[in-house]
Design an enzyme around this catalytic site. Structure first.
Site, mmCIF file in Angstrom:
data_model
loop_
_atom_site.group_PDB
_atom_site.id
_atom_site.type_symbol
_atom_site.label_atom_id
_atom_site.label_comp_id
_atom_site.label_asym_id
_atom_site.label_seq_id
_atom_site.Cartn_x
_atom_site.Cartn_y
_atom_site.Cartn_z
ATOM 1 N N HIS A 67 -0.127 -6.533 -3.941
ATOM 2 C CA HIS A 67 -1.468 -6.142 -3.493
ATOM 3 C C HIS A 67 -2.456 -7.310 -3.576
ATOM 4 O O HIS A 67 -3.304 -7.468 -2.695
ATOM 5 C CB HIS A 67 -1.957 -4.917 -4.288
ATOM 6 C CG HIS A 67 -1.201 -3.683 -3.919
ATOM 7 N ND1 HIS A 67 -0.442 -2.959 -4.815
ATOM 8 C CD2 HIS A 67 -1.060 -3.055 -2.731
ATOM 9 C CE1 HIS A 67 0.115 -1.938 -4.188
ATOM 10 N NE2 HIS A 67 -0.240 -1.973 -2.928
ATOM 11 N N GLU A 111 -3.716 5.950 7.337
ATOM 12 C CA GLU A 111 -2.396 6.266 6.780
ATOM 13 C C GLU A 111 -1.836 7.471 7.548
ATOM 14 O O GLU A 111 -2.528 8.472 7.714
ATOM 15 C CB GLU A 111 -2.546 6.569 5.272
ATOM 16 C CG GLU A 111 -1.398 7.300 4.610
ATOM 17 C CD GLU A 111 -0.065 6.556 4.631
ATOM 18 O OE1 GLU A 111 0.024 5.449 4.097
ATOM 19 O OE2 GLU A 111 0.909 7.120 5.204
ATOM 20 N N ASP A 160 -0.377 -2.784 5.632
ATOM 21 C CA ASP A 160 0.355 -2.507 4.383
ATOM 22 C C ASP A 160 1.359 -1.403 4.691
ATOM 23 O O ASP A 160 1.236 -0.265 4.246
ATOM 24 C CB ASP A 160 -0.658 -2.055 3.316
ATOM 25 C CG ASP A 160 -0.016 -1.812 1.963
ATOM 26 O OD1 ASP A 160 1.191 -2.067 1.818
ATOM 27 O OD2 ASP A 160 -0.739 -1.358 1.053
HETATM 28 N N1 SAM Z 1 3.849 -2.029 -0.118
HETATM 29 C C1 SAM Z 1 4.726 -1.146 0.457
HETATM 30 C C2 SAM Z 1 6.044 -1.724 0.855
HETATM 31 O O1 SAM Z 1 6.107 -2.676 1.635
HETATM 32 O O2 SAM Z 1 7.030 -1.251 0.346
HETATM 33 C C3 SAM Z 1 4.065 -0.330 1.512
HETATM 34 C C4 SAM Z 1 3.367 0.749 0.800
HETATM 35 S S1 SAM Z 1 2.462 1.940 1.674
HETATM 36 C C5 SAM Z 1 2.930 3.332 0.733
HETATM 37 C C6 SAM Z 1 3.225 2.119 3.254
HETATM 38 C C7 SAM Z 1 2.634 3.278 4.041
HETATM 39 O O3 SAM Z 1 2.695 3.019 5.452
HETATM 40 C C8 SAM Z 1 3.361 4.611 3.851
HETATM 41 O O4 SAM Z 1 2.582 5.462 3.063
HETATM 42 C C9 SAM Z 1 3.574 5.142 5.270
HETATM 43 O O5 SAM Z 1 3.336 6.526 5.395
HETATM 44 C C10 SAM Z 1 2.580 4.297 6.064
HETATM 45 N N2 SAM Z 1 2.876 4.190 7.499
HETATM 46 C C11 SAM Z 1 4.088 4.004 8.078
HETATM 47 N N3 SAM Z 1 3.948 3.976 9.424
HETATM 48 C C12 SAM Z 1 2.621 4.123 9.698
HETATM 49 C C13 SAM Z 1 1.852 4.160 10.898
HETATM 50 N N4 SAM Z 1 2.444 4.054 12.110
HETATM 51 N N5 SAM Z 1 0.509 4.317 10.798
HETATM 52 C C14 SAM Z 1 -0.097 4.433 9.582
HETATM 53 N N6 SAM Z 1 0.586 4.419 8.426
HETATM 54 C C15 SAM Z 1 1.924 4.252 8.465
#
Ligand code: SAM
Length: 283
Positions: A67, A111, A160
Site C-alpha cells: 500500500h 470497487e 489496486d
Molecule cells: N492488493 C491486492 C492484490 O493485488 O492482491 C488487491 C486488493 S483489492 C482487495 C482488489 C479488488 O479489486 C477486489 O476487491 C476486487 O473486487 C476489485 N476488482 C476486481 N475487478 C474490478 C473491476 N473491474 N472494477 C472495480 N473493482 C474491481
C-alpha cells in the site's frame, strides 16, 4: 481447530508450478459473492489474511509494503494532488494511504464487490479506517465503466486490482488505460500494480507495454511484497508528461509522508526505479 490445517495459494495457473502456504490457525469468515469467494483466515504470525478466490490479497503483517508503494510514489509525482481515484482496493489500505496527504481533498473508491468492503470493515479495522472519512466516496461498480464516464477529473488514479483474471481482466488492457489517461487532469499520474517480475515477467512486460502505449511516458518500479508470489512486486506509472518519476517528485512532502509510513521514504522512492538487468532487457 487443531493447528494442522494449511492454506496453499497455488501458482499453477500462472507459469509457475508451486505455491505459498500459511498455517490456518482460525477461519474467521467465508462468503461467495457474484464476483468471487472471500475468505478471512488468521495465522499466528501473519495476523488476519484476506483471500479472494484463494489468492492472498493481504496479510496484516506486511500489507504496508504494497500500500505504501502503490500510493505514495504516484501521489508524490503530482503537484498538489486534490482528487484521487482508486479502482479496486476494497480492503481500504490504499484509501488509508491517500488520506495521509494533506492536499488530498477527495478520494473516490470504485470497487466492484461491496462484500469486500464489508469484510474489511468487520475484520481489518486498521485498513478500513478511512471508509468513513468525509473526504471519501465509495462507489460500487466496475472501474472500466467508471473511467469511461469521467473525463479530466482526477489528479491521481491508482489501480489496486486483483490479478488479471475474472472481473479484473479488463483492468489490464490498453483500451482501459486510454480511458484512465482521459480521466486524468492534464498533470495527472496513474499507477497500477503490475504483477511479479520474478515469476511472471511476460505478464509484466505485456501490461507495462499497454500502459506505455496509452501514456506520454511510462516507468516501472519494484518493491518487496513478502506474501505475494515470489515476494517481488512491480508497479507501473503512466504520465501525461515527460517527467521522470524517479527524480521529479516533491521531496519535502515525501519526507513528511515518510514519517507516517513503515516502508516508504524518499530514498526508497528513487531506488525503486533502478531495475535489475533481466527486467531492463525485456522492457
Ligand atoms: N492488493 C491486492 C492484490 O493485488 O492482491 C488487491 C486488493 S483489492 C482487495 C482488489 C479488488 O479489486 C477486489 O476487491 C476486487 O473486487 C476489485 N476488482 C476486481 N475487478 C474490478 C473491476 N473491474 N472494477 C472495480 N473493482 C474491481
Amino acid at each position: 481447530m487443531e493447528k494442522t490445517h494449511w492454506f496453499t495459494e497455488r501458482f499453477e495457473s500462472r507459469d509457475v508450478v508451486g505455491g505459498l502456504s500459511f498455517r490456518i490457525d482460525e477461519i474467521l469468515f467465508e462468503a461467495k459473492t457474484p464476483y468471487q469467494r472471500i475468505r478471512v483466515l488468521r495465522n499466528d504470525f501473519f495476523g488476519k489474511v484476506m483471500l479472494l478466490d484463494d489468492i492472498v490479497m493481504l496479510t496484516e503483517k506486511d500489507e504496508f509494503y504494497y500500500h505504501d508503494m502503490l500510493m505514495h510514489v504516484p501521489l508524490l509525482c503530482v503537484d498538489n494532488p486534490e482528487k484521487v481515484l482508486i479502482i479496486g482496493g476494497g480492503d481500504g489500505g490504499s484509501i488509508r494511504e491517500a488520506l495521509k496527504h494533506a492536499c488530498v481533498k477527495k478520494v473516490v473508491l470504485c470497487e466492484i464487490d461491496e462484500a469486500v468492503i464489508n469484510a474489511s470493515r468487520r475484520f481489518f479495522p486498521s485498513l478500513s479506517s478511512g471508509f468513513d472519512d468525509e473526504r471519501v466516496e465509495l462507489f460500487i461498480g466496475d472501474g472500466i465503466e467508471y473511467v469511461k464516464a469521467h473525463k479530466q477529473e482526477f489528479d491521481c488514479i491508482c489501480i489496486d486490482s486483483t490479478d488479471p483474471v475474472g472481473p479484473a481482466i479488463g483492468l489490464f488492457t490498453s483500451e482501459f488505460y486510454n480511458d484512465v489517461c482521459e480521466c486524468l487532469t492534464p498533470g495527472g499520474v496513474m499507477c497500477a500494480q503490475t504483477e511479479s517480475p520474478a515469476w511472471s515477467l511476460k505478464n509484466v512486460v505485456r501490461i507495462y507495454g499497454n500502459i506505455a502505449k496509452s501514456f506520454k511516458s511510462a516507468h516501472l518500479y519494484t518493491a518487496p511484497s513478502p506474501c505475494y508470489p515470489s515476494g517481488l512486486w512491480s508497479y507501473s506509472i503512466g504520465l501525461k508528461s515527460d517527467k521522470n518519476p524517479a527524480k521529479d517528485f516533491d521531496r519535502q512532502r515525501a519526507r513528511q509522508i515518510a514519517k507516517l509510513c513503515k516502508y516508504y521514504n524518499p530514498e526508497i522512492h528513487r531506488s525503486a526505479f533502478a531495475l535489475p538487468n533481466y527486467i531492463q532487457e525485456k522492457l
